[in-house]
Motif scaffolding. Structure first.
Motif, PDB file in Angstrom:
ATOM      1  N   PHE A 114      -5.015   7.880  -7.360  1.00  0.00           N
ATOM      2  CA  PHE A 114      -5.670   6.919  -6.480  1.00  0.00           C
ATOM      3  C   PHE A 114      -7.186   7.063  -6.535  1.00  0.00           C
ATOM      4  O   PHE A 114      -7.703   8.093  -6.924  1.00  0.00           O
ATOM      5  N   ARG A 115      -7.857   6.031  -6.075  1.00  0.00           N
ATOM      6  CA  ARG A 115      -9.304   6.089  -5.872  1.00  0.00           C
ATOM      7  C   ARG A 115      -9.557   5.938  -4.382  1.00  0.00           C
ATOM      8  O   ARG A 115      -8.781   5.289  -3.672  1.00  0.00           O
ATOM      9  N   VAL A 116     -10.667   6.479  -3.920  1.00  0.00           N
ATOM     10  CA  VAL A 116     -10.972   6.453  -2.488  1.00  0.00           C
ATOM     11  C   VAL A 116     -10.977   5.029  -1.926  1.00  0.00           C
ATOM     12  O   VAL A 116     -10.362   4.773  -0.886  1.00  0.00           O
ATOM     13  N   PRO A 117     -11.634   4.058  -2.584  1.00  0.00           N
ATOM     14  CA  PRO A 117     -11.617   2.692  -2.017  1.00  0.00           C
ATOM     15  C   PRO A 117     -10.200   2.120  -1.886  1.00  0.00           C
ATOM     16  O   PRO A 117      -9.916   1.382  -0.940  1.00  0.00           O
ATOM     17  N   GLU A 118      -9.316   2.465  -2.816  1.00  0.00           N
ATOM     18  CA  GLU A 118      -7.926   2.002  -2.718  1.00  0.00           C
ATOM     19  C   GLU A 118      -7.243   2.596  -1.490  1.00  0.00           C
ATOM     20  O   GLU A 118      -6.508   1.904  -0.784  1.00  0.00           O
ATOM     21  N   LEU A 119      -7.477   3.889  -1.254  1.00  0.00           N
ATOM     22  CA  LEU A 119      -6.871   4.541  -0.101  1.00  0.00           C
ATOM     23  C   LEU A 119      -7.438   3.987   1.200  1.00  0.00           C
ATOM     24  O   LEU A 119      -6.705   3.787   2.175  1.00  0.00           O
ATOM     25  N   GLN A 120      -8.736   3.714   1.216  1.00  0.00           N
ATOM     26  CA  GLN A 120      -9.350   3.125   2.400  1.00  0.00           C
ATOM     27  C   GLN A 120      -8.768   1.731   2.659  1.00  0.00           C
ATOM     28  O   GLN A 120      -8.459   1.376   3.795  1.00  0.00           O
ATOM     29  N   GLY A 121      -8.603   0.971   1.598  1.00  0.00           N
ATOM     30  CA  GLY A 121      -7.995  -0.351   1.730  1.00  0.00           C
ATOM     31  C   GLY A 121      -6.553  -0.281   2.196  1.00  0.00           C
ATOM     32  O   GLY A 121      -6.108  -1.100   3.002  1.00  0.00           O
ATOM     33  N   PRO A 151       0.812  -1.223   0.000  1.00  0.00           N
ATOM     34  CA  PRO A 151       0.000   0.000   0.000  1.00  0.00           C
ATOM     35  C   PRO A 151       0.841   1.268   0.000  1.00  0.00           C
ATOM     36  O   PRO A 151       1.766   1.407   0.778  1.00  0.00           O
ATOM     37  N   LEU A 152       0.503   2.157  -0.902  1.00  0.00           N
ATOM     38  CA  LEU A 152       1.113   3.486  -1.018  1.00  0.00           C
ATOM     39  C   LEU A 152       2.625   3.456  -1.195  1.00  0.00           C
ATOM     40  O   LEU A 152       3.317   4.383  -0.809  1.00  0.00           O
TER      41      LEU A 152
END
Length: 147
Positions: free
Chosen positions: A33-40, A18-19
């Motif tokens: 990025f997309r929000v669900p990716e960042l949340q994940g 991640p990141l």
């Protein structure tokens, strides 16, 4: 165990970390990025995920109110940018060890009632918070988009 069994698991791809390649204390556009990716990513890293959708905000007060509500911060955060900074830093630090933060400010208004100066002031609060947490060796990544 046979050689085929040992190599059966695919090598870990760069996208699985991640990141990867994103500095631990930064404020940047969400473009990549997309929000669900960042949340994940937050979940995978065991970090706090703070999300605010500001699409319905018209004024500075609206922006502060929405961030306070959606981040579930103390009521006084809606007073001004300094109160927002304060609520994002010292009280959290004093509440105990923090694992890190991934913050998303989606659809920051971009119009006359919330002009470029107001947008920069808002992002400066989060840049200052990133510095605050960076000084304490705690990751604080903030991603934003404009409406």
């Amino acid at each position: 165990m046979s050689l085929s069994q040992e190599t059966a698991a695919p090598p870990r791809a760069a996208t699985e970390v991640p990141l990867r390649g994103v500095r631990p204390n930064i404020v940047q556009s969400i473009r990549a990025f997309r929000v669900p990716e960042l949340q994940g990513a937050a979940q995978s890293l065991g970090q706090h995920f703070l999300y605010a959708n500001l699409a319905n905000a018209q004024t500075k007060q609206d922006v502060l109110d929405l961030i306070g509500q959606q981040f579930m911060l103390a009521v006084h955060v809606g007073k001004n940018f300094d109160a927002l900074y304060d609520s994002m830093t010292d009280p959290l630090h004093k509440s105990g060890p923090q694992p890190g933060f991934i913050v998303v400010l989606e659809h920051i208004p971009a119009h006359a009632k919330f002009d470029k100066e107001a947008r920069e002031q808002l992002l400066d609060i989060f840049r200052d918070a990133a510095d605050y947490w960076g000084d304490r060796k705690i990751p604080f990544r903030c991603f934003y988009s404009f409406l």
